[in-house]
Write a protein that holds these residues in place. Structure first.
Motif, PDB file in Angstrom:
ATOM      1  N   GLY A 164      79.707  68.284  12.731  1.00  0.00           N
ATOM      2  CA  GLY A 164      80.029  66.967  13.267  1.00  0.00           C
ATOM      3  C   GLY A 164      80.164  65.956  12.159  1.00  0.00           C
ATOM      4  N   GLN A 165      80.561  64.765  12.521  1.00  0.00           N
ATOM      5  CA  GLN A 165      80.761  63.704  11.558  1.00  0.00           C
ATOM      6  C   GLN A 165      79.591  62.738  11.588  1.00  0.00           C
ATOM      7  OE1 GLN A 165      83.361  63.649   9.465  1.00  0.00           O
ATOM      8  NE2 GLN A 165      83.943  65.602  10.358  1.00  0.00           N
ATOM      9  N   THR A 187      76.435  66.273  15.690  1.00  0.00           N
ATOM     10  CA  THR A 187      76.985  65.297  16.620  1.00  0.00           C
ATOM     11  C   THR A 187      77.357  65.915  17.960  1.00  0.00           C
ATOM     12  OG1 THR A 187      79.130  65.618  15.538  1.00  0.00           O
ATOM     13  CG2 THR A 187      77.817  63.741  14.841  1.00  0.00           C
ATOM     14  N   GLY A 223      84.030  61.179  16.121  1.00  0.00           N
ATOM     15  CA  GLY A 223      84.888  62.305  16.489  1.00  0.00           C
ATOM     16  C   GLY A 223      86.364  61.985  16.444  1.00  0.00           C
TER      17      GLY A 223
END
Length: 461
Positions: A341-342, A377, A408
């Motif tokens: 995830g970011q 995330t 996202g």
């Protein structure tokens, strides 16, 4: 603005782009200073500005609203301690030079000192310089006396270690005060004196957002001219795009907003993270020097302790706070498998939730924060959606949904969540800032300036 002379004067003086905070806000500040100075009309005040350096300083102080507190963006200080240990391992005999600009009333440079001291890094291993345009703020910084507003969040044990409570406020201890040297200066002024020796690390956060693109590039060029070839720059969360456009590379440390000057340094950080000095047991990609190179062995032991318990930071906590809180968190949360995830920016602390220490929602939001810290995330979003089903009108839940959507890449969804936050809590400054940044990126400059104007009105009011 009705009188463009003032807009041009302010732009040339401090680089402020009037649209970044709204013309109406600036006009209100000008009227306030006109009244305070006893001038009958704008023309008389304009003439006063041309001949009075004192009034120019007063106007600058009125325009610059310091919104800062100790350990703001706590992940940056966690990353700092890791990077400083790494560099001292490579060159332990040369003190690292660190610059904080603008330093405002001193919370940032003093946070740098406390973070490094808490990590066991000896005072003689680093030097912190701090610079600001406001002489009033510098006087406050040098005094080292702070009110409760400078201490935010749940983890405030550093206040017990480094401050003495007095009738006037919290007085910072001499050992921290002595570690920072302050000076007045204007970064956009070509005549401003910058150090002839280059800095290893520069903190310049939440300054560029008030400039137009040309001024942003001018400021970054001056900073890069005084940054060492292997230097690092810490920016604010809304400034990463312009920093990368100037050729700096993100180090990939979640929520730290730290950039390397060149690709070679970025590769060195990655190689060091893969070396034998990397900590394990939940602290992947955390680089520290070997024991025989560390300036303080007991400090390294403490650093390994808190990193081993928690492979990241926790909101506004300090490294030492994270160590003390790690065991408690492990009781209420089981480890979760990593999901790509970011990184996302932390929302502000919600006092309404903190009033109830046993709030289940607060614990769940902390878990969302922890998952985001660790890059998980996907799981953070699942949990946040579950919370939304139960707490559809809780601004903090909606704000986290916006952050996760933005991380996202779904900017439209993020905007929708931020607008819902502002419907419920119009003065939610972080939602105002995030939405303004998104609109600015899409060319909606008027709408973005209106949101920033609301932020300024909140600060003033």
């Amino acid at each position: 603005m009705a009188d463009l002379r003032f807009a041009r004067f302010i732009k040339e003086l401090i680089g402020l782009d009037i649209d970044s905070i709204g013309a109406s806000v600036v006009e209100g500040i000008l009227r306030y200073r006109q009244q305070q100075a006893g001038q009958a009309d704008p023309e008389a005040y304009w003439q006063l500005l041309q001949r009075s350096a004192e009034e120019v300083k007063a106007l600058v102080d009125a325009l610059l609203v310091p919104e800062t507190w100790f350990f703001r963006y706590g992940e940056s200080f966690t990353a700092l301690t890791r990077l400083v240990w790494q560099r001292l391992g490579k060159q332990p005999r040369r003190p690292l030079r660190i610059l904080s600009l603008p330093c405002s009333s001193g919370e940032e440079p003093y946070s740098i000192v406390m973070a490094l001291l808490d990590a066991g890094i000896a005072a003689e291993c680093f030097q912190v310089e701090a610079m600001d345009i406001s002489e009033i703020q510098l006087q406050r910084a040098k005094l080292g006396l702070y009110s409760r507003n400078s201490f935010r969040g749940q983890h405030l044990s550093f206040r017990q270690r480094y401050f003495s409570e007095t009738a006037a406020g919290y007085q910072l201890q001499p050992q921290v005060l002595a570690q920072v040297s302050f000076r007045q200066g204007n970064i956009i002024d070509s005549a401003a004196t910058m150090s002839s020796d280059r800095y290893d690390i520069i903190f310049c956060r939440n300054l560029l957002i008030y400039f137009d693109r040309a001024t942003q590039e001018q400021v970054l060029s001056r900073l890069m001219a005084t940054l060492s070839e292997d230097g690092l720059l810490f920016s604010g969360p809304a400034e990463t795009t312009v920093v990368m456009a100037m050729g700096l590379k993100p180090l990939g440390m979640p929520l730290a907003f730290v950039f390397a000057r060149n690709q070679a340094e970025l590769q060195a950080v990655k190689c060091h993270a893969r070396s034998g000095s990397v900590l394990t047991g939940g602290a992947a990609n955390v680089a520290v020097p070997d024991d025989d190179k560390a300036p303080a062995a007991d400090g390294l032991k403490r650093l390994r302790s808190w990193l081993g318990r928690h492979g990241g930071s926790h909101g506004d906590s300090t490294p030492a706070d994270t160590a003390r809180q790690g065991k408690e968190r492990s009781i209420t949360r089981r480890p979760l498998a990593a999901v790509p995830g970011q990184p996302v920016q932390h929302p502000p602390h919600d006092a309404s939730l903190a009033n109830d220490a046993n709030s289940e929602l607060e614990l769940q939001l902390q878990q969302v924060r922890q998952l985001a810290d660790q890059g998980q995330t996907g799981r953070a979003l699942v949990l946040c959606r579950q919370l939304h089903q139960q707490h559809a009108e809780q601004p903090q839940v909606l704000y986290w949904l916006g952050l996760l959507a933005e991380s996202g890449g779904d900017r439209l969804a993020a905007q929708s969540w931020y607008r819902k936050v502002l419907y419920l809590q119009p003065r939610h400054t972080e939602a105002l800032g995030q939405l303004a940044a998104l609109l600015e990126a899409e060319g909606e400059h008027v709408a973005a300036s209106r949101l920033r104007a609301r932020m300024m009105e909140t600060h003033h009011g």
